[in-house]
Design a protein around this motif. Sequence first.
Motif, short mmCIF file in Angstrom:
data_model
loop_
_atom_site.label_atom_id
_atom_site.label_comp_id
_atom_site.label_asym_id
_atom_site.label_seq_id
_atom_site.Cartn_x
_atom_site.Cartn_y
_atom_site.Cartn_z
N HIS B 141 0.91 -1.53 -0.06
CA HIS B 141 -0.05 -0.13 -0.06
C HIS B 141 0.79 1.21 0.02
N ILE B 143 0.58 6.06 0.02
CA ILE B 143 -0.39 7.21 0.13
C ILE B 143 -0.05 7.98 -0.95
N HIS B 145 -0.85 11.78 -3.05
CA HIS B 145 -1.65 13.03 -2.87
C HIS B 145 -2.61 13.09 -4.30
N SER B 162 -0.06 20.75 -6.15
CA SER B 162 -0.77 21.73 -5.38
C SER B 162 -1.52 22.98 -5.81
N ASP B 184 -7.12 14.88 -0.69
CA ASP B 184 -5.87 15.22 -0.50
C ASP B 184 -4.88 14.12 -0.17
N SER B 185 -5.11 13.17 0.62
CA SER B 185 -4.36 11.94 0.78
C SER B 185 -5.07 10.84 0.86
N LYS B 201 -7.01 7.34 5.07
CA LYS B 201 -6.07 6.82 5.79
C LYS B 201 -6.89 6.49 7.21
N ASP B 202 -7.76 7.44 7.70
CA ASP B 202 -8.43 7.06 8.78
C ASP B 202 -9.96 7.68 8.49
N LEU B 205 -11.04 11.11 9.32
CA LEU B 205 -10.73 12.27 8.55
C LEU B 205 -11.26 12.19 7.18
N HIS B 208 -13.58 14.78 5.11
CA HIS B 208 -13.57 16.35 4.92
C HIS B 208 -12.68 16.57 4.05
N MET B 209 -12.72 18.07 3.75
CA MET B 209 -12.08 18.57 2.66
C MET B 209 -11.61 19.96 2.93
N GLU B 210 -10.32 20.31 2.34
CA GLU B 210 -9.81 21.64 2.57
C GLU B 210 -9.87 22.40 1.33
#
Lengths: 87, 327
Positions: B141, B143, B145, B162, B184-185, B201-202, B205, B208-210
Amino acid sequence: MVTETVEIKNRAGLHARPAALIVKTANEFDAEINIELDDMKVNGKSIMGIITLGANYKSELKISAEGKDEKEAVAALVKLFESRFEE
Amino acid sequence: MKEFTVLDLLNLELKAHNELHLKCIAGRKGLVRKITDPEINRPGLTLSGFYEEFAFHRIQLFGKGESSYLCKLEKEGNMKTVEKLFSYHVSCCIFSNRHTPGKRFLEIAEKSGCAVLQTDLSSAELAMRLMRALSNVFAPHKIIHGVLVEVFGIGILITGNSGVGKSETALELIERGHRLIADDSVELRNVSGNILMGSAKDQRLGHHMEIRGLGIINISYLFGVGSIRDRKQVQMIVDLEEWDQEKVYDRLGSGENTREILGIKVPLVQVPVKAGRNIPIIIETAAMNERLKKLGYFAAREFDQNVLTWLESKNARNLYFNNKDIF
């Protein structure tokens, strides 16, 4: 590529505010910045990425940068960690 | 990879139909032992005194047969083979069908510091669920972006530098009724060698978005639970990049671009971003086009074929009219 290892010195770990500070600093540079914890590697310019690391007190992070201002970028980020994110 | 201990196995967050129903009945000290192998061993041979090729680092599964054999050994007072078994660094023992081993067995396990777990599932069911859970844990696995969204049932990973507008694009897709998996990730796993599974990943979290200017927003609260998903296979990658005057972009869509992630090739679409280009609509169309391709309809190829047929008929017509000998 420049790489530097830092330890988290503030008790609360990497929560939203420090993450925002890191991203703000990282975005001042053109270099591609990555932050690593164990086997996780995330983009240093993404808030959600950094929060996802779930880095807590005393965990060791590896900051790496690649690009023409890589040295300055890593130095600025290390300084931020050293200052405990002004907490 | 991070170490996976017996305690992690007990704490695995699994959905109801995958739950392992494990509890620890002895040898709590052994909960910190590492599990390094996703496979399972039935220790029948070992109990009867054969130790060659004993796969001690695997999880030892005691089913009905092994349990009743242990009962017999305990009655006879012959625990030598059990002692020998625990002299190896066994990762952990699991008893299925809610069998409880005898007192002597538990004492020996306790002394050697090996965890003994119990479950109410049958051996076959437990073996199946363990395999599924562990193959997920041990799957390669990484991660990445990017943003993972589901558009018309196709899992699309949006990547790009970005600030190119990945999150904004995803936000508009969600607003148009599509689903967010992770922003994001994105954690990608190679499941069973040919499926690239993406999730956050979790879970806490993930949804949610930024968004620049707004900060962090919660998608499931804003757009409802219909707009989120926990995990989804990545079936297409859309790479957003700043419009480059020099670069030649795919104009026909006949070439099949792919990007390899964890050894799996995923179709790749490169979309240049420029003011005035509506990226979400392009992504929606790309998703539908991908579905058409899966159904066997290849627009670019079909179009090319039609042009060729038309040219041929035109050629034939010209040949026919220019050739005066025919008349």
